[in-house]
Every structure is written in structure tokens, then in C-alpha cells.
Write an enzyme that holds these catalytic residues in place. Sequence first.
Site, mmCIF file in Angstrom:
data_model
loop_
_atom_site.group_PDB
_atom_site.id
_atom_site.type_symbol
_atom_site.label_atom_id
_atom_site.label_comp_id
_atom_site.label_asym_id
_atom_site.label_seq_id
_atom_site.Cartn_x
_atom_site.Cartn_y
_atom_site.Cartn_z
ATOM 1 N N ARG A 35 5.663 7.270 6.581
ATOM 2 C CA ARG A 35 5.903 5.826 6.680
ATOM 3 C C ARG A 35 6.777 5.633 7.908
ATOM 4 N NH1 ARG A 35 5.874 1.260 3.158
ATOM 5 N NH2 ARG A 35 7.615 -0.162 3.507
ATOM 6 N N HIS A 71 -1.658 -0.506 7.255
ATOM 7 C CA HIS A 71 -1.125 -0.171 5.927
ATOM 8 C C HIS A 71 -2.310 0.079 4.982
ATOM 9 C CE1 HIS A 71 1.570 0.321 2.740
ATOM 10 N NE2 HIS A 71 2.119 -0.884 2.628
ATOM 11 N N GLN A 106 -2.066 0.272 0.955
ATOM 12 C CA GLN A 106 -1.917 -1.014 0.269
ATOM 13 C C GLN A 106 -3.283 -1.650 0.027
ATOM 14 O OE1 GLN A 106 1.085 -2.742 -0.853
ATOM 15 N NE2 GLN A 106 -0.610 -3.718 -1.925
ATOM 16 N N ASP A 135 2.059 -12.092 3.531
ATOM 17 C CA ASP A 135 3.110 -11.086 3.652
ATOM 18 C C ASP A 135 4.336 -11.786 4.228
ATOM 19 O OD1 ASP A 135 4.448 -8.674 3.742
ATOM 20 O OD2 ASP A 135 3.283 -7.800 5.369
ATOM 21 N N CYS A 146 1.819 -8.112 -0.862
ATOM 22 C CA CYS A 146 2.108 -6.677 -0.941
ATOM 23 C C CYS A 146 3.567 -6.392 -1.311
ATOM 24 C CB CYS A 146 1.721 -5.987 0.362
ATOM 25 S SG CYS A 146 2.575 -6.631 1.809
ATOM 26 N N ARG A 168 -0.795 0.556 -6.582
ATOM 27 C CA ARG A 168 -0.457 1.508 -5.516
ATOM 28 C C ARG A 168 -0.421 2.919 -6.117
ATOM 29 N NH1 ARG A 168 2.568 0.021 -1.033
ATOM 30 N NH2 ARG A 168 2.273 2.202 -0.452
#
Length: 306
Positions: A104, A131, A134, A219, A259, A287
Site C-alpha cells: 500500500r 485501488h 477495493q 470517495d 470505499c 474486502r
Amino acid sequence: MSARHFLSLMDCTPEELVSVIRRGIELKDLRNRGVLFEPLKNRVLGMIFEKSSTRTRVSFEAGMIQLGGQAIFLSSRDTQLGRGEPIADSAKVMSSMLDAVMIRTFAHSTVTEFSANSRVPVINGLSDDLHPCQLLADIQTFLEHRGSIQGKTVAWIGDGNNMCNSYIEAAIQFDFQLRVACPEGYEPDARFLAQAGDRVTLVRDPRDAVIGAHLVSTDVWTSMGQEDETTKRLAQFAPYQVNRALLDLAAPDVLFMHCLPAHRGEEISLDLLDDPRSVAWDQAENRLHAQKALLEFLVPPSYHHA
């Protein structure tokens, strides 16, 4: 045989992606029924974090343990990566000791360079570009609630960020129409748009994006590393708040996703996560299940000794 990596949704075929997601649903069912399933016994996942995390860390670490393996948390503060050891050198050493690596990070090149020098699978747990993990959870959530997303219309409202870029790749791989509503200057990366062709439409007015949409997603307006732009962004994104009135313009059976973490009162109205159309908590839990399916797909099962 060289390792399979998952840096982007484009690293798998559409068929593989669907099978990973369907497998995520099966693994979720096994866990809900309390069935022990440990194909990755004695396998070790290294998790490198340059960005802080809640869902990514908890889901990968818990997922690996539930699959019978272990996970090691490596922050850039505590490893030589943070002190300037070349990424390629770190990748060679770590991949000689680990069975998979999740990263990450900020620069997407960190993930690509690490994977190019790794002998084990590398998973992009988030980069400034993409991402993809996700999106596996998002598509799994849609499938559970509404069936296949193929041929549906999805609206992305807000910043053309890494999540938006992954939604563009998802539109290609899962065959749906995506409408992106963003302020001028905050469009998604042109190379992703070019790849998607007529699957993606760019609009300025969020109402144009959500009309008839089956899924609406957003987001935060300020991502990690952009904190100095907060005030400017709050002003420019104000018309892009997703609220109940905006959702009312979408299809009657619309789902809303975020998310997380969410800034209530900014990109979403204070009450939106409590709206019956919101599936953000299912999406967050997924997830875990989608990534367990991904780990099972990428990491060879443990050896059986006679």
C-alpha cells in the site's frame, strides 16, 4: 514459472475476475457457517505500508490468518525501505522469505518495480494510480445484492482519483457503462479514459451522471498526501456531494457505495450511510472475502508432507 501479480484489474482476464469474486462469496459462506478452511497453512504474507490503513490491513491480515497462514506488518518507518534501500533490493530479499507481498503505497512505480523483482505474487493494496482490491469487493457486493453488473450503469461522483481509475478498468473488465462527474481539473487519468473508449462518459453535473444509474459511488475529496489542498477542494467539490435527493434521480433499485473512510457532511450528506440504499458496510466486509479469494488464486496451496 514466474509469479502472478495483481497490480491492476487488467492483470486478470474478465473470467478470472468473475471467478475470484464468486469464490469470495463461497468463502464468505464458509466463514459464516464456521467451517475451517486453511489452504494457505504455513504461508506468509508480507504487508508493506507507506500509507496508513484500516480496511486494507485488517482484511489482509485477518484473511491470511483465516486461510491458515500468517501476515507480517511492515511499515516503511520500521524497514530499510524507509531509509532508502532500493525497491528492487528489498523485493529480492523479501520475496526469498515470503509467499506473497501486499503493498500500500504512494507512487504506482513502487508496486511495478517491486513486482518486477519479486519471485512471489505482489498485490497492489492501493497506489496513487489504482485501488483494484477495493473494486473486487465492490463488484462482489453488487453481485450479492443485484446480480451481475454486466450491462448496468454506474456513476462515479467526485474526484478522478485512484478509485475512479479502478472503476474505469472495472467498466472494461466487467462490461458496464460508467459515468464520471467531476469538477474541471480533477478528471481521471487520460490513459485510463483512452483505454475505456465509449464505456466511460465524462460529465460535469452529478445529476447527469446518476440519472437511471444502478450503482452510485464516491470517495473523499482529499486523499492521503493532498492535505494541503483541502480548503481549495472543499470549495470546488461542494456541488458534488452525494445526498438522498441526488440518489432519488438514480434507478429505483440503486445501490450506494463508499470505499470509506467517509467524511460525513462533505462528499456524502450526514445521513447517507444510514440510507437503505447504502451497502457501504457490506462493501467494507467484502474486502476480507474478496481478498481471501484473491490470495487463494495467487498463492500456491501449502505443501502436503507424507
